[in-house]
Design a protein around this motif. Structure first.
Motif, PDB file in Angstrom:
ATOM      1  N   LEU A 178       0.854  -1.192   0.000  1.00  0.00           N
ATOM      2  CA  LEU A 178       0.000   0.000   0.000  1.00  0.00           C
ATOM      3  C   LEU A 178       0.890   1.242   0.000  1.00  0.00           C
ATOM      4  O   LEU A 178       1.974   1.225   0.560  1.00  0.00           O
ATOM      5  CB  LEU A 178      -0.892   0.010   1.242  1.00  0.00           C
ATOM      6  CG  LEU A 178      -2.069  -0.937   1.233  1.00  0.00           C
ATOM      7  CD1 LEU A 178      -2.816  -0.826   2.553  1.00  0.00           C
ATOM      8  CD2 LEU A 178      -3.009  -0.641   0.080  1.00  0.00           C
TER       9      LEU A 178
ATOM     10  N   PRO B 150       1.933   7.047   2.220  1.00  0.00           N
ATOM     11  CA  PRO B 150       1.070   8.038   2.860  1.00  0.00           C
ATOM     12  C   PRO B 150      -0.258   7.445   3.316  1.00  0.00           C
ATOM     13  O   PRO B 150      -0.812   7.869   4.335  1.00  0.00           O
ATOM     14  CB  PRO B 150       0.831   9.060   1.745  1.00  0.00           C
ATOM     15  CG  PRO B 150       1.997   8.915   0.851  1.00  0.00           C
ATOM     16  CD  PRO B 150       2.362   7.464   0.884  1.00  0.00           C
ATOM     17  N   VAL B 151      -0.751   6.445   2.572  1.00  0.00           N
ATOM     18  CA  VAL B 151      -2.014   5.828   2.970  1.00  0.00           C
ATOM     19  C   VAL B 151      -1.834   5.048   4.265  1.00  0.00           C
ATOM     20  O   VAL B 151      -2.600   5.210   5.214  1.00  0.00           O
ATOM     21  CB  VAL B 151      -2.559   4.914   1.861  1.00  0.00           C
ATOM     22  CG1 VAL B 151      -3.778   4.155   2.350  1.00  0.00           C
ATOM     23  CG2 VAL B 151      -2.894   5.720   0.628  1.00  0.00           C
TER      24      VAL B 151
ATOM     25  N   TYR C 234      -1.437   7.289   7.155  1.00  0.00           N
ATOM     26  CA  TYR C 234      -2.715   7.862   7.546  1.00  0.00           C
ATOM     27  C   TYR C 234      -3.556   6.852   8.321  1.00  0.00           C
ATOM     28  O   TYR C 234      -4.197   7.175   9.319  1.00  0.00           O
ATOM     29  CB  TYR C 234      -3.449   8.374   6.307  1.00  0.00           C
ATOM     30  CG  TYR C 234      -4.734   9.022   6.655  1.00  0.00           C
ATOM     31  CD1 TYR C 234      -4.739  10.201   7.381  1.00  0.00           C
ATOM     32  CD2 TYR C 234      -5.933   8.439   6.315  1.00  0.00           C
ATOM     33  CE1 TYR C 234      -5.920  10.785   7.755  1.00  0.00           C
ATOM     34  CE2 TYR C 234      -7.124   9.009   6.675  1.00  0.00           C
ATOM     35  CZ  TYR C 234      -7.120  10.187   7.390  1.00  0.00           C
ATOM     36  OH  TYR C 234      -8.283  10.748   7.758  1.00  0.00           O
ATOM     37  N   LEU C 235      -3.524   5.592   7.843  1.00  0.00           N
ATOM     38  CA  LEU C 235      -4.239   4.529   8.544  1.00  0.00           C
ATOM     39  C   LEU C 235      -3.776   4.434   9.993  1.00  0.00           C
ATOM     40  O   LEU C 235      -4.575   4.339  10.917  1.00  0.00           O
ATOM     41  CB  LEU C 235      -3.952   3.165   7.893  1.00  0.00           C
ATOM     42  CG  LEU C 235      -4.431   2.887   6.491  1.00  0.00           C
ATOM     43  CD1 LEU C 235      -3.963   1.520   6.055  1.00  0.00           C
ATOM     44  CD2 LEU C 235      -5.932   2.949   6.458  1.00  0.00           C
TER      45      LEU C 235
ATOM     46  N   VAL D  35      -5.435   4.913  13.708  1.00  0.00           N
ATOM     47  CA  VAL D  35      -5.436   3.892  14.750  1.00  0.00           C
ATOM     48  C   VAL D  35      -4.836   4.424  16.045  1.00  0.00           C
ATOM     49  O   VAL D  35      -5.301   4.134  17.140  1.00  0.00           O
ATOM     50  CB  VAL D  35      -4.663   2.643  14.267  1.00  0.00           C
ATOM     51  CG1 VAL D  35      -4.456   1.676  15.419  1.00  0.00           C
ATOM     52  CG2 VAL D  35      -5.410   1.967  13.135  1.00  0.00           C
TER      53      VAL D  35
ATOM     54  N   THR E 213      -8.520   4.407  17.027  1.00  0.00           N
ATOM     55  CA  THR E 213      -9.116   3.085  17.180  1.00  0.00           C
ATOM     56  C   THR E 213      -8.553   2.344  18.374  1.00  0.00           C
ATOM     57  O   THR E 213      -9.282   1.730  19.151  1.00  0.00           O
ATOM     58  CB  THR E 213      -8.853   2.255  15.923  1.00  0.00           C
ATOM     59  OG1 THR E 213      -9.031   3.089  14.799  1.00  0.00           O
ATOM     60  CG2 THR E 213      -9.806   1.099  15.858  1.00  0.00           C
TER      61      THR E 213
END
Lengths: 286, 281
Positions: free
Chosen positions: A117, A120-121, A124-125, A129, A136
């Motif tokens: 992936l 940056p994604v 960000y995830l 979290v 999360t």
């Protein structure tokens, strides 16, 4: 064919060599050169940089930020690559070697996804979290006050990098394990060896070369990885400033190009030394 | 070990079930979380619910209305495709020479490729920045395409050589003896054998270009050539006073889609490509 071969080979290899020469080797040499000047992004030293010899290197080695960063990088590589990814990757490969193909493929696909992936994604995830308000993890642990990335930046980075990078180790060990003769494992089982003994005495001698290759690759990747910048940007207060982040911040945020290049040179040489040692070890094995 | 006794099988099945659940959560949970964020409406963004209470496509329709994102998406696609095409062509040529022709320094070339493939990108950022500014390449498409090709080439050459080593090249001779012209022999016999390796390499190179952040943020300065991974970090929401979380989540999902499709359809190839060089090395 030999005489014709050389001319043709040159023709085939030339475009690749040309590009690599101009955009990779030349900049690398330039890095070495800038490293011995007082080059800056702005100001008088930007227009006319002067050679300062090895002053930058001396200053770098004396810089508390550099020593700090070196130590953090070592910690990062050791914790997340050498131990974390290696162990988890092997464990997954070992546990999945006998399961049904669809299950194996699904697991493999998911772990692979974490690896490929876009940076940056995933950053960000992980923000989502780990963040303090409404993160999360905070919600799961019913602990909304811990800002993981601020309070435990290095631990967060290590866990993050294990999550992200385990795929490669797992895939490599999966194909390595396929080469271990099943009959030997069967024998080990018959003489009463437990799982750990079987791994140590039967599997490990077969895959020693793979362990070496894998450890080298993931160590270098981890040491050169820039993704920590996206998660913590080196902060708070340089507590997670691994080498690539330090170099980037010195060069493009601080504008001290000469100084940053000296650091880059040291990183380059470090990479080179590790890789050469590895190539020698491999050759001795072969 | 597998399937010995009835009782053991049930216990084992449970254990596998748990293990599998753990792996799925481990790998998928953050991804699902962001998908969920991207479908939440503005007022429920921070409610911490895993399943959105009110579903909306607003986040998506909004980012596609901003030039900031649309332009970045076009840049990403164009730059990654061109860089991949060139890198694969040059890489195939070099790997073909390595596999088929004898020339001095051949094994050195493969070794150096491997070395360079692990080069620290960050150490080249400032010289590249300087070079591109003086050549007028800074903040242009070629300004990103050229470094991408360069960084992808060693990897491509290394992977392709590993694939090409496996091709039974005598088949080409055999086809010629059976009366095929050199062109036919190449097209009908060699090309189909080489295609999977080339294709796999293309996927890996594309993923590398698509995902890059470091070059993209250092070698661009405006929308003209900024790619999505970088645009993402500049996102401020469709208006200045808005929380950009929803937009970022939607944009993140959009750039993740091609990667997920690759894994879904080409997983076996990607795995083969990633491990081919390293396992034999």
């Amino acid at each position: 064919m030999a005489g014709l071969g050389v001319a043709r080979a040159v023709g085939f290899v030339a475009p690749a060599l040309l590009l690599v020469g101009v955009f990779l080797v030349f900049p690398a040499l330039w890095t070495l050169y800038i490293g011995v000047t007082d080059y800056q992004l702005t100001g008088p030293a930007a227009a006319a940089p002067s050679a300062v010899g090895l002053d930058n290197f001396a200053a770098v080695l004396d810089d508390a930020l550099f020593t700090n960063s070196l130590w953090l990088t070592a910690l990062f590589v050791l914790g997340s690559a050498v131990v974390g990814q290696n162990a988890l990757g092997f464990a997954l490969a070992w546990l999945l070697r006998r399961v049904r193909p669809w299950l194996r493929r699904t697991t493999e696909g998911l772990v692979l996804l974490a690896w490929i992936l876009p940076g940056p994604v995933v950053a960000y995830l992980w923000f989502a979290v780990l963040s303090r308000d409404g993160g999360t993890l905070g919600l799961l642990l019913d602990d909304p006050t811990t800002a993981w990335l601020v309070q435990y930046p290095m631990v967060s980075l290590v866990v993050f990098n294990v999550w992200r990078g385990t795929a490669f180790s797992m895939l490599l060990y999966t194909s390595a394990l396929a080469a271990v003769p099943p009959s030997q494992l069967e024998t080990a089982r018959l003489v009463g060896a437990n799982g750990w003994q079987a791994v140590r005495d039967v599997v490990f001698p077969h895959i020693r070369g793979h362990v070496l290759t894998n450890t080298l690759l993931i160590s270098l990747w981890t040491a050169n990885d820039f993704t920590p910048f996206l998660l913590t940007a080196g902060g708070p207060n340089h507590e997670s400033e691994v080498l690539p982040v330090l170099i980037y911040r010195q060069a493009l945020e601080g504008g001290r190009l000469g100084y940053a290049s000296a650091m880059s040179s040291l990183l380059l040489v470090g990479n080179l030394v590790v890789a050469l040692v590895y190539l020698r070890l491999l050759r001795r094995r072969a | 070990m597998a399937g010995i006794g009835g009782a053991e099988t049930t216990a084992k099945k449970t254990r596998w079930g748990i293990l599998n659940a753990v792996v799925v959560i481990y790998a998928l949970f953050p991804v699902l979380w962001i998908v969920s964020l991207s479908f939440k409406s503005k007022d429920t963004l921070a409610d911490g619910n895993f399943i959105p209470r009110s579903w909306t496509f607003d986040n998506y329709s909004e980012i596609f209305k901003t030039t900031e994102f649309v332009r970045a998406l076009a840049n990403s696609i164009g730059i990654a495709l061109i860089a991949t095409a060139v890198a694969v062509v040059f890489g195939t040529m070099a790997a073909y020479a390595i596999a088929r022709l004898d020339f001095p320094g051949k094994s050195l070339l493969v070794g150096v490729s491997l070395l360079i493939a692990m080069f620290p990108q960050v150490s080249l950022v400032s010289p590249l920045f300087e070079i591109e500014r003086s050549l007028g390449l800074f903040d242009t498409w070629p300004g990103l395409i050229l470094p991408y090709i360069t960084f992808a080439l060693p990897l491509a050459i290394y992977t392709l050589s590993a694939f090409f080593r496996e091709i039974p090249w005598e088949l080409e001779k055999a086809a010629k003896m059976d009366g095929a012209t050199p062109g036919q022999a190449f097209r009908r016999v060699i090309a189909p054998l080489a295609a999977p390796g080339v294709f796999t390499t293309a996927i890996l190179v594309f993923i590398f270009c698509w995902n890059d952040f470091l070059f993209a943020i250092s070698l661009t300065s405006t929308e003209r050539s900024r790619t999505v991974p970088v645009a993402l970090s500049f996102f401020t929401g469709s208006s200045q006073f808005e929380d950009p979380t929803g937009s970022i989540a939607a944009a993140a999902v959009v750039i993740t889609i091609p990667i997920i499709l690759f894994v879904l359809f080409f997983q076996r190839r990607i795995v083969a490509g990633l491990t081919s060089g390293a396992v034999k090395g």
